[in-house]
Design an enzyme around this catalytic site. Structure first.
Site, PDB file in Angstrom:
ATOM      1  N   CYS A 101       0.855  -1.185   0.000  1.00 59.88           N
ATOM      2  CA  CYS A 101       0.000   0.000   0.000  1.00 59.88           C
ATOM      3  C   CYS A 101       0.890   1.234   0.000  1.00 59.88           C
ATOM      4  O   CYS A 101       1.871   1.278   0.748  1.00 59.88           O
ATOM      5  CB  CYS A 101      -0.900  -0.007   1.234  1.00 59.88           C
ATOM      6  SG  CYS A 101      -2.014   1.401   1.322  1.00 59.88           S
ATOM      7  N   HIS A 143      -9.036  -3.951  -1.963  1.00 58.03           N
ATOM      8  CA  HIS A 143      -8.055  -3.199  -1.170  1.00 58.03           C
ATOM      9  C   HIS A 143      -8.440  -1.714  -1.142  1.00 58.03           C
ATOM     10  O   HIS A 143      -8.483  -1.095  -0.068  1.00 58.03           O
ATOM     11  CB  HIS A 143      -6.666  -3.389  -1.784  1.00 58.03           C
ATOM     12  CG  HIS A 143      -5.587  -2.560  -1.166  1.00 58.03           C
ATOM     13  ND1 HIS A 143      -4.497  -3.099  -0.538  1.00 58.03           N
ATOM     14  CD2 HIS A 143      -5.417  -1.207  -1.087  1.00 58.03           C
ATOM     15  CE1 HIS A 143      -3.718  -2.129  -0.084  1.00 58.03           C
ATOM     16  NE2 HIS A 143      -4.243  -0.962  -0.416  1.00 58.03           N
ATOM     17  N   GLU A 144      -8.747  -1.160  -2.329  1.00 53.06           N
ATOM     18  CA  GLU A 144      -9.079   0.269  -2.390  1.00 53.06           C
ATOM     19  C   GLU A 144     -10.398   0.548  -1.676  1.00 53.06           C
ATOM     20  O   GLU A 144     -10.548   1.560  -0.996  1.00 53.06           O
ATOM     21  CB  GLU A 144      -9.144   0.753  -3.841  1.00 53.06           C
ATOM     22  CG  GLU A 144      -7.874   0.550  -4.654  1.00 53.06           C
ATOM     23  CD  GLU A 144      -6.606   1.077  -3.994  1.00 53.06           C
ATOM     24  OE1 GLU A 144      -6.689   2.002  -3.165  1.00 53.06           O
ATOM     25  OE2 GLU A 144      -5.521   0.538  -4.288  1.00 53.06           O
ATOM     26  N   HIS A 147     -10.187   1.259   1.951  1.00 56.58           N
ATOM     27  CA  HIS A 147      -9.766   2.613   2.349  1.00 56.58           C
ATOM     28  C   HIS A 147     -10.978   3.507   2.648  1.00 56.58           C
ATOM     29  O   HIS A 147     -10.884   4.430   3.457  1.00 56.58           O
ATOM     30  CB  HIS A 147      -8.896   3.259   1.270  1.00 56.58           C
ATOM     31  CG  HIS A 147      -7.473   2.785   1.269  1.00 56.58           C
ATOM     32  ND1 HIS A 147      -6.638   2.928   2.364  1.00 56.58           N
ATOM     33  CD2 HIS A 147      -6.724   2.171   0.312  1.00 56.58           C
ATOM     34  CE1 HIS A 147      -5.433   2.426   2.067  1.00 56.58           C
ATOM     35  NE2 HIS A 147      -5.463   1.954   0.841  1.00 56.58           N
TER      36      HIS A 147
END
Ligand code: ZN
Length: 177
Positions: A101, A143-144, A147
């Protein structure tokens, strides 16, 4: 002119906040943010970046899978801005693979993710898109998306034995190529 934005790092409380839905995709400030994120992710050799990583709490991310120094085996795709994305369905199958990341420099980890997902998002022109992603691109999306929820990949790691330094990870993947 689009410009490179500075990326905030783990420990900054903004990374732990929930992001808000974007209402006016066509606004100049949102379009500028998308252009700047595209430049920023490319410059950093990333394969994705979410707006919270540049300190902006909106549900916008870029998926930009391509082979590069940080991810030599990534599939090639056109960098795509995804606004208000959602995971609408997913495989039962979960697979573990390596992630890093831009907000967690120097660290890699083995992270379990759904192998396949069905998603919806609005593109930068305001059109609703429905797509299915598998494997590495599905991994980037998940993953994004995390966030937006104030999560980073370290939160999903099952064992601290699954955490490597960047140097040790690079040694490992040289054997994989
Ligand atoms: Zn990240």
């Amino acid at each position: 002119m689009s410009k490179k934005l500075s990326i905030i790092q783990l420990g900054n409380p903004i990374l732990r906040q929930k992001a808000e839905f974007v209402e006016d995709i066509h606004s100049g400030s949102i379009q500028k943010l998308i252009d700047d994120l595209l430049v920023t992710v490319s410059d950093a050799n990333g394969v994705g970046i979410a707006a919270p990583q540049v300190g902006v709490g909106y549900r916008i991310f870029i998926v930009a899978s391509r082979p590069n120094l940080r991810y030599p085996y990534a599939p090639l795709m056109e960098p795509t801005a995804m606004i208000n994305p959602l995971i609408v369905d997913h495989s039962d199958e979960i697979v573990k693979d390596w992630e890093g990341c831009l907000s967690v420099p120097g660290i890699r980890g083995l992270v379990p993710r759904f192998r396949a997902i069905a998603v919806e998002y609005t593109d930068r022109y305001g059109n609703l898109q429905k797509q299915e992603f598998t494997d590495f691109v599905a991994r980037i999306f998940q993953h994004e998306y995390d966030h937006f929820e104030g999560l980073v990949f370290l939160d999903r790691i099952q064992s601290t034995f699954d955490i490597f330094t960047e140097d040790e990870y690079q040694k490992l993947i040289v054997d994989r190529l």
